[in-house]
Design an enzyme around this catalytic site. Sequence first.
Site, PDB file in Angstrom:
ATOM      1  N   TRP A 182       0.853  -1.176   0.000  1.00 29.63           N
ATOM      2  CA  TRP A 182       0.000   0.000   0.000  1.00 29.63           C
ATOM      3  C   TRP A 182       0.892   1.229   0.000  1.00 29.63           C
ATOM      4  O   TRP A 182       1.918   1.253   0.689  1.00 29.63           O
ATOM      5  CB  TRP A 182      -0.902   0.002   1.239  1.00 29.63           C
ATOM      6  CG  TRP A 182      -1.789   1.214   1.331  1.00 29.63           C
ATOM      7  CD1 TRP A 182      -2.673   1.645   0.396  1.00 29.63           C
ATOM      8  CD2 TRP A 182      -1.866   2.128   2.420  1.00 29.63           C
ATOM      9  NE1 TRP A 182      -3.311   2.777   0.819  1.00 29.63           N
ATOM     10  CE2 TRP A 182      -2.835   3.100   2.068  1.00 29.63           C
ATOM     11  CE3 TRP A 182      -1.230   2.221   3.651  1.00 29.63           C
ATOM     12  CZ2 TRP A 182      -3.182   4.144   2.913  1.00 29.63           C
ATOM     13  CZ3 TRP A 182      -1.570   3.263   4.505  1.00 29.63           C
ATOM     14  CH2 TRP A 182      -2.538   4.214   4.130  1.00 29.63           C
ATOM     15  N   HIS A 183       0.567   2.221  -0.789  1.00 37.80           N
ATOM     16  CA  HIS A 183       1.431   3.379  -0.987  1.00 37.80           C
ATOM     17  C   HIS A 183       0.774   4.630  -0.411  1.00 37.80           C
ATOM     18  O   HIS A 183      -0.366   4.958  -0.758  1.00 37.80           O
ATOM     19  CB  HIS A 183       1.728   3.541  -2.485  1.00 37.80           C
ATOM     20  CG  HIS A 183       2.315   2.304  -3.078  1.00 37.80           C
ATOM     21  ND1 HIS A 183       1.540   1.317  -3.647  1.00 37.80           N
ATOM     22  CD2 HIS A 183       3.596   1.851  -3.128  1.00 37.80           C
ATOM     23  CE1 HIS A 183       2.319   0.335  -4.059  1.00 37.80           C
ATOM     24  NE2 HIS A 183       3.570   0.623  -3.754  1.00 37.80           N
ATOM     25  N   SER A 184       1.521   5.305   0.447  1.00 37.50           N
ATOM     26  CA  SER A 184       0.975   6.453   1.163  1.00 37.50           C
ATOM     27  C   SER A 184       1.849   7.675   0.890  1.00 37.50           C
ATOM     28  O   SER A 184       2.827   7.942   1.602  1.00 37.50           O
ATOM     29  CB  SER A 184       0.938   6.124   2.668  1.00 37.50           C
ATOM     30  OG  SER A 184       0.361   7.176   3.385  1.00 37.50           O
TER      31      SER A 184
END
Length: 311
Positions: free
Chosen positions: A239-241
């Site tokens: 997951w990319h934040s």
Amino acid sequence: MSDNRIPLLIDTDPGVDDALAILMAFDDLAHEVIGLTIVAGNVGLKHTVANALKLCEVAGRGDIPVFAGCAEPLLHPAPDAADVHGADGFGDIGYTQAARAAEAEHAVQAIIRLSHEHAGRLLLVALGPLTNVALALKLDPTLPSRVARLVVMGGAVNARGNITPFAEFNTHFDPEAAHIVFEAFETFDLADWEATLAHGFLHVDVDAWCAADAECARFYDAISRKTRAWSGERRGERWHSADSLAMAFALAPEGAETASHRLSVSLDGPARGVTLVDWQGLDPRPANARILLRYDQAAFEARVARALAAI
Ligand code: RIB
Ligand code: CA
């Protein structure tokens, strides 16, 4: 609390990743969050303001002023990111609105005022479209002289975009604003979309961090569930934040490996909103962007986990 903390003003379009970045800022002892200036981007301004107020309430930070800013890009309408963050920007969980309202002062005026109050020490972190910051520059072109450091989440330094094949969301949403900011600040720090892709979190780790016995973790687990599911279906095991990485860079630059180059943004045609980097130094103008290339992943993840478990 030591009063030599660095004053930190966050311009933001919350947004799920904005929320995690803001919690990281709340958790950092070396910085004092002096305000949140809110802009439209991920979703409309009504929602981004409500989300900022709610996050402050959940985190017990009702002391932090929230200022509503620009509801639209400077010139041309642009698509939002409701498909990623939810129609309300916070995963459509139907939370109870915060009791507190935003300040009466416009975000652009607040940026200018706070730059005077903290002249020479201010860390300005921009996590959304740059509309507010650009308008502040138009109202007061001397703003950069009072900002010690500007950190921007935006762009895609090799044109690997996320909202178009080539453009990143924040610069694409308001390219004219990005142009004004990138030309007005002699230097700024940039955490782009490609750096974000290189510093993703394993979903299983995020699940564990969100399971912490803390109000912020529980709230974040709820508001991020929709976008984490969206990401899992499309982007694999990580997951990319984006905004969290920019905030880690802002709070602890010692964890970053960077390179400085001239960066500009395209305003027209199919490349509208695309960031252009002069990697070879052929442009006679000096480098303006200190680009994040790599960040200490372990330090980054420890900071995120701690922020979620803090309150
Ligand atoms: O491209 C990612 C950026 O666009 C992040 O700031 C996210 O919150 C959205 O605003
Ligand atoms: Ca954002």
